[in-house]
Design a protein around this motif. Structure first.
Motif, short mmCIF file in Angstrom:
data_model
loop_
_atom_site.label_atom_id
_atom_site.label_comp_id
_atom_site.label_asym_id
_atom_site.label_seq_id
_atom_site.Cartn_x
_atom_site.Cartn_y
_atom_site.Cartn_z
N ALA A 1 40.96 54.30 37.99
CA ALA A 1 41.48 53.21 37.17
C ALA A 1 42.24 52.19 38.01
O ALA A 1 42.11 50.97 37.82
N VAL A 2 43.02 52.67 38.98
CA VAL A 2 43.79 51.77 39.84
C VAL A 2 42.84 50.92 40.69
O VAL A 2 43.01 49.71 40.81
N VAL B 1 53.95 47.19 40.90
CA VAL B 1 53.31 47.47 42.19
C VAL B 1 51.81 47.14 42.17
O VAL B 1 51.17 47.11 43.21
N ILE B 2 51.29 46.91 40.98
CA ILE B 2 49.88 46.49 40.93
C ILE B 2 49.82 45.05 40.42
O ILE B 2 50.40 44.75 39.39
N LEU C 1 47.14 52.80 45.69
CA LEU C 1 48.37 52.14 45.24
C LEU C 1 49.14 51.49 46.39
O LEU C 1 50.21 50.92 46.19
N ARG D 1 51.80 49.20 35.62
CA ARG D 1 51.75 47.73 35.71
C ARG D 1 52.98 47.09 35.11
O ARG D 1 53.61 46.24 35.71
N ALA E 1 41.28 48.25 38.65
CA ALA E 1 42.24 47.20 38.33
C ALA E 1 42.47 46.29 39.53
O ALA E 1 42.73 45.10 39.38
N ARG E 2 42.39 46.87 40.71
CA ARG E 2 42.64 46.08 41.93
C ARG E 2 41.35 45.50 42.49
O ARG E 2 41.38 44.86 43.55
N ALA F 1 41.24 62.72 30.27
CA ALA F 1 41.74 62.20 31.54
C ALA F 1 41.58 60.69 31.68
O ALA F 1 42.51 59.99 32.09
N ASP F 2 40.40 60.15 31.32
CA ASP F 2 40.16 58.70 31.48
C ASP F 2 41.13 57.89 30.65
O ASP F 2 41.69 56.89 31.11
N LEU G 1 48.46 55.41 31.77
CA LEU G 1 49.37 55.46 32.93
C LEU G 1 49.34 54.13 33.67
O LEU G 1 50.38 53.57 34.03
N LEU G 2 48.14 53.64 33.90
CA LEU G 2 47.97 52.39 34.63
C LEU G 2 48.72 51.25 33.94
O LEU G 2 49.40 50.45 34.58
N ALA H 1 44.63 58.14 32.05
CA ALA H 1 44.72 57.33 33.26
C ALA H 1 44.93 55.86 32.90
O ALA H 1 45.73 55.16 33.53
N ALA I 1 41.10 60.44 38.05
CA ALA I 1 40.88 59.44 36.99
C ALA I 1 41.82 58.26 37.18
O ALA I 1 41.43 57.10 37.01
N LEU I 2 43.07 58.54 37.56
CA LEU I 2 44.04 57.46 37.77
C LEU I 2 43.65 56.63 39.00
O LEU I 2 43.73 55.40 38.98
#
Ligand SMILES: Cc1cc2nc3c(=O)[nH]c(=O)nc-3n(C[C@H](O)[C@H](O)[C@H](O)COP(=O)(O)OP(=O)(O)OC[C@H]3O[C@@H](n4cnc5c(N)ncnc54)[C@H](O)[C@@H]3O)c2cc1C
Lengths: 328, 262
Positions: free
Chosen positions: A321-322, B261-262, A233, B256, A325-326, B244-245, B251-252, B248, A317-318
């Motif tokens: 995913a981040v 921040v993304i 992040l 956003r 996405a990036r 969890a997936d 959350l993402l 996540a 997991a987060l």
């Protein structure tokens, strides 16, 4: 002479500390419940060379400021301050005596209460009258519960009051300043100096994103998953106090009342229960995510979004995913 | 020099806490107990003075029910020389001032140069015992100690933790009392040898009645917990559920949308 609510004023460097205005705000807010008015609220102010501080308080909330000046009271030390406050309490016979729950307030309040032989309610968030009795609400179990205390028959009722429990008193008063000179006795504690703690390393205050881990992370090496999410992040790693106490991370990572106050755009709290001392350091964050396996954890009370679950499943997991996405 | 550490046995902070049927405290039936974390640091502070030869004896004292003797055993196994247990079930509901009076009565006749306790107990969070004991014994006290150093002339120099990463340095004339903040040192754990040795160490047990404190010592003045309630929910977080997936991804999405921040 005499008063109903006596506030122990705090000052530093010739200025009134904010907690004093809050205590006066609280005193004015609760006084009507006791059938009292602005004339029943006074302040006690120990120190040296602080006439201007006393005048400021008399002009903003206190009907009278009992000013105790002595060279030994120049800087705070429990011994001396306690005797000064005790003497004024004995002379004024208040129903309620209020201290701030600050490092000096919580230091001296137990001494004064024990000296007077009366119970004390610490870290109160609320004072209210119920069925003809004054009840004091305070946190217990590090914020997991609120304990409502009846202090009983003894007077005064003594409390230390949490910061932010009441708004600062904003009105004006035409109070008096009265100098009193109680005997301070033989002083056995001596103020030496105030100094800065260790510094250096990271500066969390500028970070746009903070991923913080608590005792729930479990060990120093397990912080890797927290660090990975922070890196993905583009943020920094924060921590609760036990984490830095146990040496899992250096002290500079500690967020909270005895660490740093942060307000990033995004704060992710992982395995942090949400004790008040932690919350005061991060509640100003733009968006707060909490991950905790305990659905009752107080951290969810300040979070915008919460996940009840195992951080060792959710955090990786987060991170994944981040990264996706990036395009990392 | 003799040192006394005041300790408390508290529920593990990770315990499943539930309010009892009377609504006045937590239900104690499902709890596991440990030595209060802050007290581990207080004990270590005294043990270090003993290691350095500045202290000849370290005594641990607790006021609490039968089960609390386990926490005293932990102290003995970690290095305390002997222990005192003020044993009474009523103490859980007592005002800290009453507990402080009992402590002072229990150590009457003993000359402790330094009394240390944790800054607070992790259950009731009262933060009062050290200060109250100090005042009852007419000794100086410093709370939230982050360092402790014995100096010539019978004083202890203490650095008290303030807010915003500041410390207040204060000199206390001995005998004195300190309350210890976590992080002051790295507490040791009991060794196997220590655990064996602890079995032979003395725990002196006294009751409130032995101390001349009758049943009316607790609660007679009307001090009581009226109720225990969950904290106000605050603004209340939106709670996400699922594998969890999936969580996540949710959350993402919010990170956003809400933070940029993304
Ligand atoms: C004067 C004073 C100053 C203080 N200053 C600070 C300060 O500046 N900053 C600070 O943080 N604290 C401070 N504290 C300490 C504070 O009171 C709390 O003790 C501390 O914040 C608790 O840290 P924690 O939430 O990490 O630990 P705990 O309260 O033990 O919480 C751990 C949490 O992790 C969760 N958990 C465990 N395992 C998992 C898992 N696998 N997945 C998900 N969740 C899990 C548990 O459910 C629990 O909620 C201060 C205290 C005092 C008295």
């Amino acid at each position: 002479m005499g008063c109903k609510i006596l506030v122990v004023a705090e000052h530093e460097g010739g200025a009134v500390r904010d907690i004093t205005w809050e205590l006066l705000g609280l005193a004015h807010a609760v006084a009507p419940q006791g059938g009292w008015g602005a004339a029943d609220i006074k302040a006690v102010l120990p120190g040296q060379g602080i006439g201007a501080v006393a005048a400021a308080i008399a002009g903003r909330g206190a009907a009278e400021v009992l000013l105790v000046e002595a060279p030994e009271l120049q800087d705070y030390a429990c011994d001396g301050y306690d005797r000064a406050i005790e003497a004024v309490v004995k002379a004024e016979q208040p129903e309620i005596l209020l201290f701030g729950h600050t490092p000096n307030g919580w230091d001296v309040a137990p001494l004064v209460a024990a000296g007077l032989g009366v119970p004390l309610a610490t870290e109160c968030s609320q004072i209210a009258r119920e069925d003809g009795r004054w009840l004091f609400s305070r946190k217990a179990f590090n914020g997991k519960f609120i304990q409502v205390l009846d202090l009983g028959k003894a007077r005064p009722l003594v409390a230390t009051v949490q910061k932010g429990a009441a708004g600062p008193f904003a009105g004006t008063t035409a109070g008096q300043v009265r100098a009193v000179t109680p005997a301070l006795g033989v002083l056995k504690a001596r103020f030496v100096e105030t100094k800065k703690g260790e510094a250096g390393g990271v500066d969390l205050t500028q970070a746009p994103v903070i991923v913080a881990g608590g005792r729930g992370v479990g060990a120093a090496d397990k912080f890797e998953i927290i660090k990975s999410l922070a890196a993905a992040l583009g943020g920094q790693v924060g921590a609760s106090r036990p984490v830095t106490d146990m040496g899992w991370l250096p002290h500079q990572h500690q967020v909270g009342s005895s660490g740093v106050t942060v307000n990033p755009k995004l704060y992710i709290a992982c395995g942090i229960s949400g004790a008040i001392q932690h919350i005061v350091g991060m509640k100003g964050s733009g968006y707060i995510v909490a991950i905790n396996k305990d659905a009752e954890a107080p951290i969810f009370g300040v979070a915008d979004v919460g996940v009840v679950g195992d951080l060792f499943e959710i955090v990786p997991a987060l991170t994944k995913a981040v990264k996706e996405a990036r395009g990392q | 020099m003799k040192g006394l550490v005041l300790i408390k046995q508290v529920p593990n902070t990770d315990s499943p806490f539930r309010i009892n049927s009377a609504g006045t405290w937590v239900d104690e039936s499902n709890l596991t107990y440990v030595l209060n974390d802050y007290d581990r640091y207080a004990l270590e502070a005294l043990l270090r003075l003993k290691d350095a030869g500045a202290m000849t004896e370290v005594v641990a004292l607790t006021a609490g029910p039968e089960r609390a003797s386990q926490a005293l055993r932990t102290c003995l196994a970690t290095g305390a020389d002997r222990a005192i247990h003020i044993k009474d079930d009523a103490l859980t509901a007592a005002a800290p001032l009453v507990v402080a009076r009992a402590i002072c009565a229990a150590i009457k006749g003993e000359a402790f140069d330094l009394i240390a306790c944790g800054l607070q107990a992790d259950d009731d969070n009262h933060m009062q015992i050290g200060g109250a004991v100090a005042r009852l014994l007419d000794r100086p006290c410093a709370s939230a100690a982050m360092s402790l150093e014995l100096r010539d002339g019978g004083t202890a120099r203490v650095e008290r933790e303030l807010e915003n990463n500041r410390l207040q340095v204060v000199d206390l004339k001995l005998p004195a009392v300190i309350t210890v903040q976590t992080g002051i040192n790295e507490p040791r754990y009991a060794s196997l040898k220590g655990i064996m040795a602890a079995k032979k160490k003395e725990i002196r047990t006294v009751t409130l009645a032995d101390l001349g404190m009758g049943a009316d010592a607790i609660g007679a003045d009307g001090y009581r917990t009226v109720r225990l309630t969950p904290p106000p929910k605050g603004k209340g977080a939106e709670m996400l559920q699922g594998p969890a997936d999936q969580v996540a991804r949710e959350l993402l999405k919010r990170i956003r949308e809400k933070t940029g921040v993304i």
